[in-house]
Design an enzyme around this catalytic site. Sequence first.
Site, PDB file in Angstrom:
ATOM      1  N   GLY A 155       0.822  -1.211   0.000  1.00 26.85           N
ATOM      2  CA  GLY A 155       0.000   0.000   0.000  1.00 26.85           C
ATOM      3  C   GLY A 155       0.854   1.258   0.000  1.00 26.85           C
ATOM      4  N   SER A 214      -4.760  -4.404   5.057  1.00 32.30           N
ATOM      5  CA  SER A 214      -4.626  -5.853   4.835  1.00 32.30           C
ATOM      6  C   SER A 214      -5.907  -6.593   5.222  1.00 32.30           C
ATOM      7  CB  SER A 214      -3.420  -6.404   5.604  1.00 32.30           C
ATOM      8  OG  SER A 214      -2.271  -6.340   4.806  1.00 32.30           O
ATOM      9  N   ALA A 215      -7.026  -6.186   4.635  1.00 39.20           N
ATOM     10  CA  ALA A 215      -8.318  -6.789   4.976  1.00 39.20           C
ATOM     11  C   ALA A 215      -8.402  -8.262   4.590  1.00 39.20           C
ATOM     12  CB  ALA A 215      -9.443  -6.011   4.305  1.00 39.20           C
ATOM     13  N   TYR A 267      -6.354  -5.881   9.687  1.00 40.40           N
ATOM     14  CA  TYR A 267      -7.303  -4.757   9.657  1.00 40.40           C
ATOM     15  C   TYR A 267      -7.555  -4.300  11.084  1.00 40.40           C
ATOM     16  CZ  TYR A 267     -11.121  -1.819   8.054  1.00 40.40           C
ATOM     17  OH  TYR A 267     -11.908  -0.730   7.760  1.00 40.40           O
ATOM     18  N   CYS A 316       9.537  -3.827 -14.210  1.00 38.55           N
ATOM     19  CA  CYS A 316       9.080  -3.259 -15.486  1.00 38.55           C
ATOM     20  C   CYS A 316       8.128  -4.262 -16.124  1.00 38.55           C
ATOM     21  CB  CYS A 316      10.272  -2.995 -16.413  1.00 38.55           C
ATOM     22  SG  CYS A 316       9.781  -2.211 -17.953  1.00 38.55           S
TER      23      CYS A 316
END
Length: 549
Positions: free
Chosen positions: A172, A259-260, A267, A404
């Site tokens: 995240g 991180s649900a 969470y 990439c």
Amino acid sequence: MAAMPALDVTEGPRCRGWQQEAALRMLDNNLHPDVAERPQELVVYGGIGKAARNRACLEAIRRELMALAGDETLLVQSGKPVAVFETHAAAPRVLIANSNLVPRWATWEHFRELDAAGLAMYGQMTAGSWIYIGTQGILQGTYETFAAIARARFGGSLRRRLVVTAGLGGMGGAQPLAVTMNEGCVLCVEVDLQRIERRIRERYLDERAGSLDDALARLERARCEGRALSIGLLGNAAEVLPELARRGAEVDVVTDQTSAHDPLNGYIPAGMSPERAAALRGADPDRYLERVGQSVLAHVDAIRTLGRRGAEAFDYGNALRGVARDHGDADAFAYPGFVPAYIRPLFCEGKGPFRWVALSGDPADIAATDRAILDLFGDQQHIRRWIELASERVRFQGLPARICWLGYGERHRAGLRFNELVASGEVKAPIVIGRDHLDAGSVASPQRETEAMRDGSDAVADWPILNALVNTATGASWVSFHHGGGVGMGLSLHAGQVCVADGTEAAAERIRRTLLADPGMGIVRHADAGYEAALDAARRLGVRVPMAR
Ligand code: NAD
């Protein structure tokens, strides 16, 4: 060989060959304090995604890698080394299986029992397969996702647009930089102050605001001036997002990367600090999960509301919608997942998160590979822009690395060129070439990579199994097969491979075979599901699909 001060492996190869040495360095790199989120617990990223089951297993894996001959293969079962067999020189040196459970037992409850008994480990995707490269590993995918939204909705740029999201963890944490690379403004809600500070230190996040009002005022100023800006706000997504919806805030894009997928560990319920959450989690896990459920209901409702008011709302592959549905929200899947919304056309051409790492530890080696990529593919504007932006703005964590996104027909050319750079001495040590498990033909995950497949084959898991098998047959250096990953227990099965370019002819053969078959699986899987773009790619690029229409 160049010194590797960041990783303290200055003494040169300790193993009996570079294929084994590469695995050892990548294992150590996954757990390096600049790379891992909680190295003291062996947690690399993504909730409780680990590189080895426990300290004793870690040391045993390291010992076995150092002893392993060039015609032997080490077997790792959920982070524990369990066997060494004679194989042959072109076989993988390591085979890894993490967190796999028989379907009816594939629940968090059963996994946690096994974990508590010391019988399991959560491998996430690249944590347990030793090819995590820090937040950069997800940066380009996140950048491409926001670029796709910019193209579809906002004339090609996020300039003067506000993105709202949460979660500044290992993956995240890429969101703020990915948005500002697309010229936008972003508010990132995070409950853990240390994560905010870490992202600022690593230059993924620009600044922190003291309050929601402060954050919105600063973002509004930047938006009016057309200036890109990322702001971290200490707070809980389940409180801040509903507040934004209540205020009628003007939000252009809304998503989430808490991180649900692991509600118990990943969470934090509304109204709790991480410390209080830890105490309740330990004392009363059922009560904890109930509070997570209530919070996620409010969180998903806010995302949906902002979406209905015109924001581009999407799920970022963390199973948040599934948690809401499990707690009674029948409309939780009202907004789409990011793969069907933005990424699937790339998968149809075998394009995905190709990445590589310089085992020398010398950033100059990555600069040499960047030049090689520009030389090979610089005529593609988006690749040129990405490599130029990344070389300028990405700070390495641990061993220098690059990501990439490349497709079928491109990856093997890059790999062979890297092998030549090693052979000629233009780079100082071998290059490790791998990818995320989140790739074109390596995952079955009905709420993410294979959500809403055209032929309804979302839950068919033969594909990642074939992917792991073919990568073993083509001679990748190590191959892994995991369960759970980014969406959690019972929800996905996925495979990974890593090849080592050590400059030898033998490595070139392994690389060529693997980097054709591996992305080729992406084309085949999507062609089989009836995607015209994949059928076309198969015809154009010469991928043999026996029953293609
Ligand atoms: P992580 O566990 O390292 O970080 C999660 C962060 O969320 C932590 O910093 C935690 O403090 C924060 N958090 C938890 N509950 C919160 C709440 N209620 N409000 C605000 N912050 C909260 O995980 P990660 O590696 O960053 O991954 C995040 C999630 O994204 C995972 O579920 C992962 O599987 C998923 N994911 C990401 C991608 C991607 O492309 N980036 C793809 C697929 C899945």
